[in-house]
Design a protein around this motif. Structure first.
Motif, PDB file in Angstrom:
ATOM      1  N   PRO A  36       0.817  -1.212   0.000  1.00  0.00           N
ATOM      2  CA  PRO A  36       0.000   0.000   0.000  1.00  0.00           C
ATOM      3  C   PRO A  36       0.852   1.264   0.000  1.00  0.00           C
ATOM      4  O   PRO A  36       2.041   1.209   0.323  1.00  0.00           O
ATOM      5  N   THR A  37       0.235   2.376  -0.309  1.00  0.00           N
ATOM      6  CA  THR A  37       0.952   3.642  -0.314  1.00  0.00           C
ATOM      7  C   THR A  37       1.448   3.962   1.103  1.00  0.00           C
ATOM      8  O   THR A  37       0.760   3.692   2.079  1.00  0.00           O
ATOM      9  N   GLY A  38       2.671   4.478   1.179  1.00  0.00           N
ATOM     10  CA  GLY A  38       3.250   4.842   2.469  1.00  0.00           C
ATOM     11  C   GLY A  38       3.780   3.676   3.274  1.00  0.00           C
ATOM     12  O   GLY A  38       4.129   3.822   4.446  1.00  0.00           O
ATOM     13  N   SER A  39       3.907   2.495   2.663  1.00  0.00           N
ATOM     14  CA  SER A  39       4.324   1.311   3.432  1.00  0.00           C
ATOM     15  C   SER A  39       5.846   1.204   3.579  1.00  0.00           C
ATOM     16  O   SER A  39       6.333   0.411   4.371  1.00  0.00           O
ATOM     17  N   GLY A  40       6.595   1.991   2.796  1.00  0.00           N
ATOM     18  CA  GLY A  40       8.055   1.975   2.955  1.00  0.00           C
ATOM     19  C   GLY A  40       8.807   1.409   1.765  1.00  0.00           C
ATOM     20  O   GLY A  40      10.006   1.133   1.861  1.00  0.00           O
ATOM     21  N   LYS A  41       8.136   1.263   0.631  1.00  0.00           N
ATOM     22  CA  LYS A  41       8.777   0.657  -0.544  1.00  0.00           C
ATOM     23  C   LYS A  41       9.934   1.536  -1.038  1.00  0.00           C
ATOM     24  O   LYS A  41      11.034   1.052  -1.299  1.00  0.00           O
ATOM     25  N   THR A  42       9.650   2.847  -1.160  1.00  0.00           N
ATOM     26  CA  THR A  42      10.693   3.758  -1.666  1.00  0.00           C
ATOM     27  C   THR A  42      11.844   3.867  -0.672  1.00  0.00           C
ATOM     28  O   THR A  42      13.021   3.882  -1.066  1.00  0.00           O
ATOM     29  N   ILE A  43      11.509   3.921   0.615  1.00  0.00           N
ATOM     30  CA  ILE A  43      12.575   4.015   1.633  1.00  0.00           C
ATOM     31  C   ILE A  43      13.494   2.794   1.535  1.00  0.00           C
ATOM     32  O   ILE A  43      14.715   2.910   1.621  1.00  0.00           O
ATOM     33  N   LEU A  44      12.905   1.631   1.330  1.00  0.00           N
ATOM     34  CA  LEU A  44      13.720   0.409   1.206  1.00  0.00           C
ATOM     35  C   LEU A  44      14.655   0.512  -0.004  1.00  0.00           C
ATOM     36  O   LEU A  44      15.855   0.248   0.090  1.00  0.00           O
TER      37      LEU A  44
END
Ligand code: ATP
Length: 354
Positions: A36-44
């Motif tokens: 979902p949006t905001g789950s941390g995909k980009t941060i990872l």
């Protein structure tokens, strides 16, 4: 050979906490990250490339511990959603940008070859703002591939593209990474990207990795209701029996589905149909619906708040359909009833076997 190992990664960012992420990839793997949006995909993704300091855990590439290494020394490429091209540079200079730092000779030939393989060879003299979205996307990809990254990271690279351009971009990307044996991690909201390109999939929720495994495993054996709902697209196995003039017919477990996607006759394919794109009727449909009608039995109705998920079965085929409460009441459906599922040819998407 193991290319990437993420060991128990923890990153704190303000109120967000990426916690205990562990997984590994073999060389040549293609991982799709969904969630979902905001789950941390980009941060990872950004932590792998080196933009965020880790609180705990390790990032190991080809056996080398890169956890505290500078981003430019990691040899990891990244392609962003907005492509981040340099506006005042030509396409050639954009692609050459990173390459010049690591290679002095043969740059011209290398860029020409790469650009030709991505079908942008004729655009090398142009500036990014004169290019279409699909062309900009391929320039960003060429720039990332030019430095021969050992790992290529992509954050929703196709999200701004229309369907046609997206299909072409997928095809060119697939060819380019297969030719180079590149290992890829690709964040996407579009499960068709995952089906078309990936062999592994990771599901992230609230900063946790809640499932990691082969594509088939996640789609057919989700380890939680959340994942089952999240990946709720219907995926059916079939074989193309006819294809001409932009129309294909796929045989799936004894019935035939027509699609506007083309695929070679005889090829094994997967067919993706979103549950919200299926119309369901209790009585046989009239002549206005001549194609793509499946006679099924309604086996279960699951109340999901604003909508209901209907589970339909036809011989060995299981299909999920999302309907409003209104639609359910109008049809007076009950479990055990016959149900005629109808789907438009545009909504039957063919995914070639990779
Ligand atoms: N620099 C930052 N400082 C503090 N919090 C941040 C920072 N960047 C992102 N976040 C927060 O971290 C969380 C995860 O963000 P992230 O961009 O990784 O989500 P995502 O899964 O990629 O979402 P989307 O699918 O919408 O792109 C979000 O709640 C976001 O607000």
């Amino acid at each position: 050979m193991t290319l990437l190992e993420i060991e128990n990664l923890h990153i704190h960012l303000g109120e967000f906490y990426l916690q205990g992420i562990s997984f590994s990839l073999e060389k040549g793997d293609y991982l799709s990250i969904i969630g979902p949006t905001g789950s941390g995909k980009t941060i990872l993704l950004e932590s792998i490339v080196g933009f965020w300091a880790t609180d705990k855990g390790r990032i190991i590439v080809e056996g080398e511990d890169l956890t505290h290494e500078l981003p430019e020394r990691r040899r990891i490429g990244i392609v962003y959603q907005d492509y981040a091209l340099l506006p005042h540079f030509t396409v050639f200079k954009n692609i050459a940008y990173g390459l010049k730092k690591i290679q002095k000779h043969g740059i011209k030939e290398k860029i020409k070859d790469l650009a030709t393989s991505l079908n942008i060879g004729h655009l090398l003299h142009r500036k990014p703002d004169t290019l279409s979205g699909g062309e900009q996307q391929r320039v960003a990809l060429a720039r990332a591939l030019a430095v021969e990254p050992r790992l290529l990271l992509m954050d929703e690279p196709f999200s701004a593209l229309d369907l046609q351009t997206r299909n072409e971009a997928r095809r060119l990307l697939k060819q380019a990474i297969q030719d180079r044996g590149t290992t890829v991690i690709h964040i996407t909201h579009d499960l068709e990207d995952a089906w078309a390109l990936a062999n592994k999939i990771a599901v992230i929720k609230n900063g946790h990795l809640i499932q990691f495994g082969a594509m088939e495993e996640i789609f057919h054996r989700p380890n939680s209701q959340f994942i089952a709902d999240f990946v709720g697209v219907n995926i059916l196995d079939g074989q193309v029996i006819q294809s001409s003039l932009g129309m294909s017919t796929v045989r799936v477990n004894g019935f035939e589905l027509m699609s506007r996607d083309e695929a070679p006759v005889g090829s094994r394919v997967k067919v993706a149909i979103r549950p919200e794109n299926i119309v369901v009727l209790k009585a046989p449909p009239g002549l206005e619906y001549a194609k793509n009608i499946l006679k099924t039995t309604l086996t279960q109705v699951v109340n999901q708040g604003n909508t209901c998920l209907l589970h339909l079965k036809s011989q060995e085929t299981f299909i999920k359909v999302l309907v409003t409460h209104n639609a359910l009441e109008m049809n007076a459906f009950c479990e055990g009833n016959d149900a005629y599922a109808i789907v438009r040819q545009d909504d039957v998407r063919i995914i070639p076997e990779s």
